[in-house]
Scaffold this active site. Structure first.
Site, short mmCIF file in Angstrom:
data_model
loop_
_atom_site.label_atom_id
_atom_site.label_comp_id
_atom_site.label_asym_id
_atom_site.label_seq_id
_atom_site.Cartn_x
_atom_site.Cartn_y
_atom_site.Cartn_z
CG ASP A 28 32.87 33.17 42.85
OD1 ASP A 28 32.44 33.15 41.68
OD2 ASP A 28 33.62 32.29 43.31
N GLY A 29 29.72 33.40 42.33
CA GLY A 29 28.63 32.41 42.38
C GLY A 29 27.44 32.76 41.51
CD GLU A 75 43.37 37.01 35.68
OE1 GLU A 75 42.60 37.52 36.53
OE2 GLU A 75 44.53 37.40 35.49
CG ASN A 76 36.20 37.93 35.08
OD1 ASN A 76 35.93 38.70 36.00
ND2 ASN A 76 36.35 36.61 35.28
NE ARG A 79 34.01 34.68 33.89
CZ ARG A 79 33.30 34.38 34.96
NH1 ARG A 79 31.99 34.54 34.96
NH2 ARG A 79 33.88 33.94 36.05
NE ARG A 196 35.98 33.27 45.57
CZ ARG A 196 36.84 33.17 44.58
NH1 ARG A 196 38.12 33.37 44.81
NH2 ARG A 196 36.45 32.86 43.35
#
Ligand code: FPP
Length: 248
Positions: A28-29, A75-76, A79, A196
């Site tokens: 993530d990030g 869920e991506n 985008r 994470r």
């Protein structure tokens, strides 16, 4: 034994003879990393893919048995189409490279998730990568692709219900092991350590069943900045903990 750069020698000591068997990472990030540099989000994913290469190679070098990464969630798809297609393009690039050097690396690869909505080309690449590496004995790298933990549990519940309806098993006999055996991760040990980066303190539908007894490690470092040294910190933190699995 891995060769360390000077900076990495400063990190807390990792005992490489008692590594966790299975490390899972939420990469993530990437978006924030790009934003801070005035770059498009896709540049963050490209940098994230590089980090993945570095970390997967390191895991192989130190003798980790299983590495699982969250590359694309169910869920991506929400985008922007351009971002989704950039991530798929990076995966394709990575798989083509991986196939080219598999014989040497002997890394075993698996994909966890529902691959059906992927392009035929990407699906074919995923299957080919899995097939070629079936008998390799190096680190097993699992890439979660169109993966959602709740979706995975619902699929397992449906499969078990269908077996009950067909008279193949009785509902009252279903065990935790039976449910585990119907997940994408069937046959894999549960993750010992879930990492994470990026400062978020949630699981985001990543291996919720499998992580029931995992240790968690959170860091503010964004995934594209995550180094071998950061992984060493996570491993050292893991080794300093006492796991009791509900006992004393
Ligand atoms: C989360 O960061 C990252 C993703 C949804 C995509 C991860 C994909 C890659 C690292 C590239 C391809 C993977 C492989 C295995 C080659 P984010 O975009 O949610 O970041 P943000 O929270 O800062 O916006």
């Amino acid at each position: 034994m891995p060769i360390f750069k000077a900076k990495e020698r400063e990190t807390p000591q990792v005992d490489f003879s008692r590594l966790p068997r299975h490390v899972a990472i939420i990469m993530d990030g990437n978006g924030r990393w790009a934003k801070r540099r005035g770059l498009p989000r896709t540049a963050g994913h490209a940098a994230g893919a590089e980090t993945f290469r570095t970390i997967a190679t390191y895991c192989k070098d130190i003798g980790l048995e299983y590495l699982t990464v969250y590359a694309f969630s169910t869920e991506n798809w929400k985008r922007p189409a351009e971002e989704v297609s950039a991530i798929m393009g990076l995966l394709k690039k990575y798989l083509l490279e991986a196939i080219g050097k598999m014989e040497k690396d002997r890394v075993k690869m698996k994909f966890l998730g529902d691959l059906s909505p992927l392009s035929d080309e990407l699906k074919e690449l995923c299957l080919r990568t899995e097939e070629i590496s079936t008998h390799y004995d190096g680190c097993q790298v699992n890439i979660c692709l169109n993966y959602g933990g709740r979706d995975e549990i619902v699929r397992a519940a449906r499969a078990l219900a269908a077996e009950c309806a067909a008279g193949q098993r009785k509902a009252e006999d279903i065990t935790e092991a039976d449910l585990s055996a119907h997940l994408y991760t069937a046959g894999l040990p549960d993750p010992d350590l879930v990492i994470r980066p990026s400062g978020e303190l949630r699981l985001s539908n990543f291996l919720p069943w499998q992580s029931a007894y995992a240790e968690f490690y959170f860091t503010d470092v964004l995934w594209p900045d995550f180094t071998r040294e950061e992984l060493n910190k996570a491993l050292a933190a893991y080794q300093a903990r006492s796991r009791r699995f509900g006992g004393v």
